[in-house]
Scaffold this active site. Structure first.
Site, PDB file in Angstrom:
ATOM      1  N   SER A   9       0.903  -1.242  -0.076  1.00  0.00           N
ATOM      2  CA  SER A   9       0.085  -0.131   0.053  1.00  0.00           C
ATOM      3  C   SER A   9       0.797   1.092   0.083  1.00  0.00           C
ATOM      4  O   SER A   9       2.148   1.155   0.177  1.00  0.00           O
ATOM      5  CB  SER A   9      -0.819  -0.027   1.344  1.00  0.00           C
ATOM      6  OG  SER A   9      -0.203  -0.253   2.397  1.00  0.00           O
ATOM      7  N   GLU A  11       1.123   5.496   0.766  1.00  0.00           N
ATOM      8  CA  GLU A  11       0.601   6.760   1.392  1.00  0.00           C
ATOM      9  C   GLU A  11       0.896   8.054   0.812  1.00  0.00           C
ATOM     10  O   GLU A  11       2.168   8.261   0.353  1.00  0.00           O
ATOM     11  CB  GLU A  11       1.145   6.818   2.805  1.00  0.00           C
ATOM     12  CG  GLU A  11       0.526   7.848   3.587  1.00  0.00           C
ATOM     13  CD  GLU A  11       0.696   7.518   5.206  1.00  0.00           C
ATOM     14  OE1 GLU A  11       0.007   6.788   5.701  1.00  0.00           O
ATOM     15  OE2 GLU A  11       1.529   8.371   5.824  1.00  0.00           O
ATOM     16  N   PHE A 209      12.471  14.775  10.455  1.00  0.00           N
ATOM     17  CA  PHE A 209      11.348  13.853  10.641  1.00  0.00           C
ATOM     18  C   PHE A 209      11.522  12.958  11.773  1.00  0.00           C
ATOM     19  O   PHE A 209      10.507  12.799  12.913  1.00  0.00           O
ATOM     20  CB  PHE A 209      11.028  12.969   9.233  1.00  0.00           C
ATOM     21  CG  PHE A 209      10.121  13.434   8.535  1.00  0.00           C
ATOM     22  CD1 PHE A 209       9.738  14.667   8.679  1.00  0.00           C
ATOM     23  CD2 PHE A 209       9.847  12.910   7.427  1.00  0.00           C
ATOM     24  CE1 PHE A 209       9.037  15.318   7.494  1.00  0.00           C
ATOM     25  CE2 PHE A 209       8.894  13.412   6.342  1.00  0.00           C
ATOM     26  CZ  PHE A 209       8.576  14.542   6.414  1.00  0.00           C
ATOM     27  N   HIS A 259       3.738  -1.102   3.712  1.00  0.00           N
ATOM     28  CA  HIS A 259       3.033   0.260   3.407  1.00  0.00           C
ATOM     29  C   HIS A 259       4.184   1.230   3.302  1.00  0.00           C
ATOM     30  O   HIS A 259       5.070   1.398   3.963  1.00  0.00           O
ATOM     31  CB  HIS A 259       2.333   0.525   4.900  1.00  0.00           C
ATOM     32  CG  HIS A 259       1.608   2.014   4.625  1.00  0.00           C
ATOM     33  ND1 HIS A 259       0.405   1.859   3.884  1.00  0.00           N
ATOM     34  CD2 HIS A 259       1.927   2.964   4.897  1.00  0.00           C
ATOM     35  CE1 HIS A 259      -0.121   3.238   3.826  1.00  0.00           C
ATOM     36  NE2 HIS A 259       0.670   3.876   4.659  1.00  0.00           N
TER      37      HIS A 259
END
Length: 276
Positions: A9, A11, A209, A259
């Site tokens: 998946s 994002e 981050f 992901h």
């Protein structure tokens, strides 16, 4: 097309400008070749980008790909959540990523939901099985957790409130992930815990981050990145090797899927999957 037998998946975050939206449209087209199971779209602090989130979700659905909306409950009321769930359901969204969300600066813990588990329980009570609910997992412990035990307990509470699966914060140390999965298993949690993968394309961005979200960058990776200075090609080549190797370890151990935090870029994620 990746020859990977594992579901993946992707994002994205909602673009802030029309140019950003155009660029993201092109990025998505390139990444759809990887046949993602779904694409998720993030949410800003205090729900500040809800409109952007929903319009990006809507664009992905119109391109024939399943989309998951991030859904944060900070500052939300039951009435506002009820309304948003109805909107998403009408759009054809089948999957939500339920989060507490980041507190905007200078903001008390207002709203009717204090924890993601409250939100998960409410969504389940209101909508039954209409949505597949994902929650966040922190293999290296949530930065605001009182202790590692309370963090594991909080995760178990979210799952017991009705989550179907979880996506982790990114990490570069696979042991942290394996340990987390073992620990929550002992607490009776058996939903799939999907590793979140952050490609490395810029060292300054990654270090910034990681300090903000509590993800650990192993010292050897940090020092190598710093050693490359402004040599972007070396940073990218090194990042590809490190992240591909990490994915290899995870795949060999039988993770349910991967992901990718794409940062609205296609090249690195596509290259990692090509190598895998």
């Amino acid at each position: 097309m990746s020859g990977l037998k594992l579901p993946i998946s992707l994002e994205f975050f909602p673009p802030k400008t029309p140019e950003g939206a155009e660029k993201l449209r092109a990025v998505r087209q390139q990444l759809y070749a990887l046949k993602p199971e779904f694409c998720s779209v993030t949410y800003g602090a205090g729900g500040s980008t809800q409109e952007g989130t929903f319009s990006t979700v809507s664009a992905i659905l119109s391109e024939g790909v399943a989309a998951a909306s991030h859904f944060s409950c900070i500052g939300a009321t039951k009435a506002s959540v009820r309304e948003e769930l109805a909107t998403l359901k009408a759009m054809g969204v089948k999957r939500l990523v339920a989060l507490r969300g980041d507190l905007p600066s200078g903001y008390g813990a207002g709203g009717e939901f204090h924890y993601a588990s409250d939100l998960v329980a409410f969504i389940r009570a209101e909508t039954g099985d209409d949505f597949h609910i994902e929650v966040a997992a922190y293999p290296e412990i949530h930065p605001q957790a009182k202790s590692p035990e309370s963090d594991l307990q909080a995760f178990a509470t979210k799952v017991k409130a009705g989550a179907n699966s979880a996506i982790t914060q990114y990490f570069y140390n696979s042991d942290a992930y394996f340990r987390f999965v073992d620990d929550v298993h002992k607490l009776g949690v058996d939903v799939p815990v999907v590793p979140g993968i952050m490609p490395i394309t810029s060292s300054s961005q990654l270090l910034r981050f990681s300090d903000a979200c509590g993800a650990e960058i192993p010292r050897w990776i940090r020092l190598r990145l710093q050693g490359f200075g402004d040599d972007l090609d070396s940073i990218k080549a090194f990042g590809l090797d490190v992240v591909t190797e990490l994915c290899d370890q995870l795949i060999s151990a039988g993770v349910p899927s991967l992901h990718f935090y794409t940062m609205n870029q296609s090249a690195t994620t596509a290259e990692i999957l090509r190598r895998l």
